[in-house]
Motif scaffolding. Structure first.
Motif, PDB file in Angstrom:
ATOM      1  N   MET A   1       0.854  -1.204   0.000  1.00 53.93           N
ATOM      2  CA  MET A   1       0.000   0.000   0.000  1.00 53.93           C
ATOM      3  C   MET A   1       0.886   1.249   0.000  1.00 53.93           C
ATOM      4  O   MET A   1       1.791   1.349   0.827  1.00 53.93           O
ATOM      5  N   GLN A   2       0.630   2.159  -0.936  1.00 51.92           N
ATOM      6  CA  GLN A   2       1.347   3.427  -0.915  1.00 51.92           C
ATOM      7  C   GLN A   2       0.433   4.529  -0.362  1.00 51.92           C
ATOM      8  O   GLN A   2      -0.794   4.349  -0.303  1.00 51.92           O
ATOM      9  N   ILE A   3       1.049   5.630   0.005  1.00 54.15           N
ATOM     10  CA  ILE A   3       0.290   6.665   0.711  1.00 54.15           C
ATOM     11  C   ILE A   3       0.493   8.029   0.048  1.00 54.15           C
ATOM     12  O   ILE A   3       1.599   8.358  -0.385  1.00 54.15           O
ATOM     13  N   VAL A   4      -0.620   8.789  -0.030  1.00 60.35           N
ATOM     14  CA  VAL A   4      -0.591  10.198  -0.436  1.00 60.35           C
ATOM     15  C   VAL A   4      -1.322  10.949   0.657  1.00 60.35           C
ATOM     16  O   VAL A   4      -2.256  10.404   1.272  1.00 60.35           O
ATOM     17  N   GLY A   5      -0.914  12.201   0.919  1.00 63.57           N
ATOM     18  CA  GLY A   5      -1.596  12.931   1.988  1.00 63.57           C
ATOM     19  C   GLY A   5      -1.919  14.356   1.595  1.00 63.57           C
ATOM     20  O   GLY A   5      -1.341  14.908   0.654  1.00 63.57           O
ATOM     21  N   LEU A   6      -2.855  14.920   2.334  1.00 65.68           N
ATOM     22  CA  LEU A   6      -3.186  16.344   2.188  1.00 65.68           C
ATOM     23  C   LEU A   6      -2.569  17.066   3.373  1.00 65.68           C
ATOM     24  O   LEU A   6      -2.881  16.750   4.527  1.00 65.68           O
ATOM     25  N   ILE A   7      -1.689  18.031   3.076  1.00 71.83           N
ATOM     26  CA  ILE A   7      -0.997  18.783   4.128  1.00 71.83           C
ATOM     27  C   ILE A   7      -1.623  20.168   4.229  1.00 71.83           C
ATOM     28  O   ILE A   7      -1.582  20.950   3.269  1.00 71.83           O
TER      29      ILE A   7
ATOM     30  N   ALA B   1      10.220   8.781   2.386  1.00 72.38           N
ATOM     31  CA  ALA B   1      10.244   7.316   2.542  1.00 72.38           C
ATOM     32  C   ALA B   1       9.552   6.649   1.351  1.00 72.38           C
ATOM     33  O   ALA B   1       8.644   7.228   0.749  1.00 72.38           O
ATOM     34  N   PRO B   2       9.974   5.420   1.014  1.00 72.77           N
ATOM     35  CA  PRO B   2       9.498   4.776  -0.218  1.00 72.77           C
ATOM     36  C   PRO B   2       7.995   4.517  -0.265  1.00 72.77           C
ATOM     37  O   PRO B   2       7.432   4.384  -1.345  1.00 72.77           O
TER      38      PRO B   2
ATOM     39  N   GLY C   1      13.702   9.377  -3.858  1.00 71.34           N
ATOM     40  CA  GLY C   1      13.304   9.984  -2.581  1.00 71.34           C
ATOM     41  C   GLY C   1      13.309  11.505  -2.600  1.00 71.34           C
ATOM     42  O   GLY C   1      12.934  12.129  -1.609  1.00 71.34           O
ATOM     43  N   THR C   2      13.721  12.092  -3.712  1.00 72.05           N
ATOM     44  CA  THR C   2      13.670  13.562  -3.762  1.00 72.05           C
ATOM     45  C   THR C   2      12.230  14.020  -4.022  1.00 72.05           C
ATOM     46  O   THR C   2      11.411  13.272  -4.579  1.00 72.05           O
ATOM     47  N   LEU C   3      11.959  15.267  -3.638  1.00 74.93           N
ATOM     48  CA  LEU C   3      10.593  15.790  -3.701  1.00 74.93           C
ATOM     49  C   LEU C   3      10.532  16.986  -4.657  1.00 74.93           C
ATOM     50  O   LEU C   3      11.325  17.919  -4.543  1.00 74.93           O
ATOM     51  N   VAL C   4       9.569  16.914  -5.596  1.00 76.03           N
ATOM     52  CA  VAL C   4       9.410  17.984  -6.587  1.00 76.03           C
ATOM     53  C   VAL C   4       8.029  18.629  -6.392  1.00 76.03           C
ATOM     54  O   VAL C   4       7.023  17.930  -6.248  1.00 76.03           O
ATOM     55  N   GLY C   5       7.993  19.965  -6.413  1.00 73.08           N
ATOM     56  CA  GLY C   5       6.735  20.690  -6.204  1.00 73.08           C
ATOM     57  C   GLY C   5       6.160  21.236  -7.498  1.00 73.08           C
ATOM     58  O   GLY C   5       6.890  21.678  -8.387  1.00 73.08           O
ATOM     59  N   TYR C   6       4.831  21.211  -7.587  1.00 68.70           N
ATOM     60  CA  TYR C   6       4.114  21.722  -8.769  1.00 68.70           C
ATOM     61  C   TYR C   6       2.941  22.572  -8.294  1.00 68.70           C
ATOM     62  O   TYR C   6       2.512  22.485  -7.146  1.00 68.70           O
ATOM     63  N   ASN C   7       2.379  23.343  -9.221  1.00 71.28           N
ATOM     64  CA  ASN C   7       1.107  24.020  -8.946  1.00 71.28           C
ATOM     65  C   ASN C   7       0.105  23.574  -9.994  1.00 71.28           C
ATOM     66  O   ASN C   7       0.307  23.827 -11.188  1.00 71.28           O
ATOM     67  N   THR C   8      -0.965  22.920  -9.558  1.00 67.67           N
ATOM     68  CA  THR C   8      -1.979  22.454 -10.518  1.00 67.67           C
ATOM     69  C   THR C   8      -3.255  23.301 -10.453  1.00 67.67           C
ATOM     70  O   THR C   8      -4.215  23.006 -11.156  1.00 67.67           O
TER      71      THR C   8
END
Ligand code: NAP
Length: 289
Positions: free
Chosen positions: A1-7, A52-53, A94-101
């Motif tokens: 199971m992978q996870i996505v969250g709302l911050i 984390a993976p 593991g790097t994090l990239v930001g976007y604006n949708t």
């Protein structure tokens, strides 16, 4: 199971978990979408955890869209230009990239639901906060003829205009004006009466707002030939949209923008086409039962 969250903070009212989870489930993807209430002091820890993976990424909402930028490894040039990230994608390393949708969400909603874009239009924008930045950027990218930014604090409208100029989003062609919402009505009234698209990017009229029954402008200024867009999606028909419809103007609420920005995020996390109608139906159900 992978996870996505709302911050965000708060996040309890958000319908993103409901319609994003419906999208993962509809495609049979083993992903859980969670809501992470994140007070400002906890933002660095929440972002660090995303490396984390088991995480695919996250959505970001008020009040973190700007503050999160300095915590990421890379930011899409467009998101950097408008200084707001609403989607984070974890890369395989593991790097994090930001976007604006949000800009994409607004653009797709206008195109698919109202059959139009802002090219060559006289656009009036009410409000100059976070959502207004996305609308202003869309107007610049689509080459509106004139964008008039109306805010009760004129300096906030001027900051938004400066952002468009500074980031070179204002290519040749678009003229920008700023007007105070509290200034005597004649100039404001004439500008609204003659505009092609009027966009409310203030919370006035939203369920739970101290003045849910009001509008920030005099509805008598709305012309039947204007497309009136309210970024609010709860209630679906705000006082502004009701007044516009009563004057035979076309109307669009903010649900489409919300769904399409979420769909664009979903597509970045999964590489799969988002099931738009599943998301829309679940969002409506979450909002209105
Ligand atoms: P924000 O950053 O707080 O900006 C709100 C703007 O509205 C500011 O310019 C604020 O001015 C102005 N405003 C607030 N109350 C006002 C009043 N009584 N009279 C005149 N102006 C007033 O909020 P936001 O994130 O941009 O959100 C604005 C609205 O858009 C909310 O209703 C939100 O739900 C909606 N939204 C929808 C979507 C979507 O996907 N459909 C996405 C984002 C936001 P001050 O700074 O002077 O208060």
């Amino acid at each position: 199971m992978q996870i996505v969250g709302l911050i965000g903070h708060p996040v309890g009212h958000s319908i993103s978990p409901a319609f994003q989870q419906a999208a993962f489930d509809a495609l049979g993807l083993p992903v859980r979408y969670e809501a992470w209430d994140t007070p400002p002091g906890s933002l660095p820890t929440t972002i660090a955890r995303l490396r984390a993976p088991d995480y695919l990424g996250a959505n970001v909402t008020i009040p973190h869209k700007q503050a999160v930028i300095s915590l990421l490894d890379a930011v899409d040039p467009f998101a950097r230009a408008i200084a707001a990230v609403n989607t984070i994608v974890r890369q395989e390393d593991g790097t994090l990239v930001g976007y604006n949708t949000d800009v994409e969400g607004f653009t797709r909603s206008l195109r698919d639901e109202a059959g139009t874009d802002l090219g060559g239009c006289r656009v009036v924008l009410l409000g100059a906060g976070g959502a207004a930045r996305a609308v202003a950027a869309a107007a610049a990218v689509q080459r509106a003829a004139i964008l008039t930014i109306c805010a009760r604090r004129i300096e906030q409208a001027e900051d938004l205009r400066d952002m468009l100029v500074r980031t070179e989003l204002l290519g040749p062609g678009m003229e920008t004006r700023v007007l105070g919402l509290t200034c005597p009505g004649e100039m404001l009234g004439r500008t609204i009466e003659t505009c092609d698209v009027l966009v409310n990017a203030t919370p006035v009229g939203m369920a739970g707002h101290p003045s849910p029954a009001s509008t920030v402008i005099d509805p008598a200024w709305i012309s039947p030939r204007t497309l009136v867009v309210d970024l609010i999606y709860n209630p679906p028909i705000t006082p502004l949209l009701a007044a516009a419809a009563a004057r035979s103007a076309r109307t669009l609420n903010g649900l489409g923008m919300l769904i399409y920005q979420g769909a664009a995020a979903f597509e970045r996390w999964t590489g799969r086409a988002a099931p738009i109608e599943v998301m829309r139906a679940r969002a409506r159900e979450a909002l209105h039962g």
